[in-house]
Design a protein around this motif. Structure first.
Motif, PDB file in Angstrom:
ATOM      1  N   LYS A  83       0.928  -1.303   0.009  1.00  0.00           N
ATOM      2  CA  LYS A  83       0.038  -0.216   0.007  1.00  0.00           C
ATOM      3  C   LYS A  83       0.809   1.295   0.027  1.00  0.00           C
ATOM      4  O   LYS A  83       0.494   2.194  -0.671  1.00  0.00           O
ATOM      5  CB  LYS A  83      -0.798   0.063   1.247  1.00  0.00           C
ATOM      6  N   ILE A  84       2.007   1.074   0.872  1.00  0.00           N
ATOM      7  CA  ILE A  84       2.826   2.251   0.865  1.00  0.00           C
ATOM      8  C   ILE A  84       3.397   2.725  -0.704  1.00  0.00           C
ATOM      9  O   ILE A  84       3.673   4.039  -1.055  1.00  0.00           O
ATOM     10  CB  ILE A  84       3.926   2.106   1.801  1.00  0.00           C
ATOM     11  N   LYS A  85       3.981   1.542  -1.410  1.00  0.00           N
ATOM     12  CA  LYS A  85       4.419   1.645  -2.762  1.00  0.00           C
ATOM     13  C   LYS A  85       3.384   2.172  -3.663  1.00  0.00           C
ATOM     14  O   LYS A  85       3.577   3.076  -4.435  1.00  0.00           O
ATOM     15  CB  LYS A  85       5.156   0.160  -3.118  1.00  0.00           C
ATOM     16  N   ASP A  86       2.085   1.858  -3.146  1.00  0.00           N
ATOM     17  CA  ASP A  86       0.820   2.221  -4.079  1.00  0.00           C
ATOM     18  C   ASP A  86       0.822   3.889  -3.889  1.00  0.00           C
ATOM     19  O   ASP A  86       0.436   4.619  -4.875  1.00  0.00           O
ATOM     20  CB  ASP A  86      -0.223   1.539  -3.763  1.00  0.00           C
ATOM     21  N   ILE A  87       0.807   4.158  -2.632  1.00  0.00           N
ATOM     22  CA  ILE A  87       0.603   5.439  -2.506  1.00  0.00           C
ATOM     23  C   ILE A  87       1.958   6.239  -2.892  1.00  0.00           C
ATOM     24  O   ILE A  87       1.476   7.533  -3.374  1.00  0.00           O
ATOM     25  CB  ILE A  87       0.642   5.787  -0.822  1.00  0.00           C
ATOM     26  N   ALA A  88       3.000   6.071  -2.655  1.00  0.00           N
ATOM     27  CA  ALA A  88       4.249   6.713  -3.252  1.00  0.00           C
ATOM     28  C   ALA A  88       4.171   6.649  -4.789  1.00  0.00           C
ATOM     29  O   ALA A  88       4.346   7.867  -5.420  1.00  0.00           O
ATOM     30  CB  ALA A  88       5.571   5.886  -2.893  1.00  0.00           C
ATOM     31  N   THR A  89       3.524   5.767  -5.408  1.00  0.00           N
ATOM     32  CA  THR A  89       3.281   5.855  -6.783  1.00  0.00           C
ATOM     33  C   THR A  89       2.315   6.607  -7.285  1.00  0.00           C
ATOM     34  O   THR A  89       2.379   7.716  -8.061  1.00  0.00           O
ATOM     35  CB  THR A  89       3.079   4.426  -7.392  1.00  0.00           C
ATOM     36  N   LEU A  90       1.326   7.102  -6.569  1.00  0.00           N
ATOM     37  CA  LEU A  90       0.204   7.995  -6.652  1.00  0.00           C
ATOM     38  C   LEU A  90       0.547   9.241  -6.465  1.00  0.00           C
ATOM     39  O   LEU A  90       0.388  10.076  -7.327  1.00  0.00           O
ATOM     40  CB  LEU A  90      -0.944   7.382  -5.745  1.00  0.00           C
ATOM     41  N   LYS A  91       1.628   9.324  -5.422  1.00  0.00           N
ATOM     42  CA  LYS A  91       2.150  10.818  -5.249  1.00  0.00           C
ATOM     43  C   LYS A  91       2.845  11.269  -6.438  1.00  0.00           C
ATOM     44  O   LYS A  91       2.773  12.509  -6.844  1.00  0.00           O
ATOM     45  CB  LYS A  91       2.832  10.639  -3.929  1.00  0.00           C
ATOM     46  N   GLU A  92       3.640  10.322  -6.881  1.00  0.00           N
ATOM     47  CA  GLU A  92       4.248  10.630  -8.073  1.00  0.00           C
ATOM     48  C   GLU A  92       3.588  10.923  -9.304  1.00  0.00           C
ATOM     49  O   GLU A  92       3.843  11.990  -9.895  1.00  0.00           O
ATOM     50  CB  GLU A  92       5.436   9.461  -8.454  1.00  0.00           C
ATOM     51  N   GLU A  93       2.620  10.256  -9.260  1.00  0.00           N
ATOM     52  CA  GLU A  93       1.467  10.533 -10.565  1.00  0.00           C
ATOM     53  C   GLU A  93       1.037  11.944 -10.341  1.00  0.00           C
ATOM     54  O   GLU A  93       0.790  12.717 -11.303  1.00  0.00           O
ATOM     55  CB  GLU A  93       0.625   9.516 -10.709  1.00  0.00           C
TER      56      GLU A  93
END
Length: 217
Positions: free
Chosen positions: A67-77
């Motif tokens: 989930k943290i990786k997904d959140i980081a990816t969402l933040k980058e996007e």
């Protein structure tokens, strides 16, 4: 009549005591083995339970990491989308830059200053011109640095004496070259908002002082 026991009773008692002692040893050994087995089983069950908990925690940690990786990816996007949006807004705002630039040059150029040309590279504008004196050049710098909502950080790169000839009239002048930054539309709006907020703060401070003084006996 007196009876005399001639049997070896002492040896019989000794054998009986030895047999009882051996029985006690065997019973103690059996009890010890039972206790060890019980304690070992209890420890094994507790270890199994703890291992199950550790496995559950590991699974939860793995899900949280995902989930943290997904959140980081969402933040980058999101940041990438914001950057694209900002770039589009800057491009739209830059369309009106020439209008703002010409308008500000007309407003901020004092009398006695003549601009002969300028060159824009990105947000940097190079101005060339003549002035009646160095004081006029200094006044132009002050206007560009403090009075213009669209121009900022002027930098005088060259100033030298020059001679202007118009027919038979020869005049002494000062030739100058300076660079100035032109703000983007969003930067200008942010600067205006900051000035308004500062003006409101400064405007409220004297009123508070007056009230405080008026409240004194």
């Amino acid at each position: 009549m007196i009876r005399i026991n001639l049997l070896p009773h002492r040896e019989a008692k000794r054998k009986q005591k030895q047999a009882a002692f051996v029985a006690m040893l065997v019973l103690g050994g059996l009890l010890g083995v039972a206790v060890v087995l019980l304690v070992g089983g209890w420890n094994a069950s507790r270890i199994a339970i703890q291992e199950q908990r550790n496995a559950a925690l590991s699974t939860e940690n793995a899900e949280l990491d995902k989930k943290i990786k997904d959140i980081a990816t969402l933040k980058e996007e999101i940041n990438a989308l914001k950057s694209r949006q900002q770039a589009v807004e800057d491009l739209q705002g830059d369309r009106n830059q020439p209008v703002y630039l010409f308008d500000e040059l007309v407003r901020q150029t004092p009398e006695g200053v003549y601009l002969k040309g300028f060159e824009q590279s990105g947000q940097r504008v190079i101005l060339n011109g003549y002035a009646q004196s160095q004081e006029r050049v200094a006044e132009l710098l002050r206007n560009l640095s403090g009075n213009s909502p669209w121009l900022e950080r002027p930098d005088l790169t060259e100033v030298k004496a020059a001679t202007l000839t118009q027919g038979k009239i020869v005049r002494k002048a000062v030739e100058f070259t300076l660079a100035v930054n032109i703000k983007r539309a969003r930067e200008s709006e942010e600067g205006e908002d900051a000035k308004d907020a500062k003006a409101k703060t400064l405007g409220k401070a004297p009123l508070a002082g007056i009230k405080a003084e008026g409240s004194k006996p």
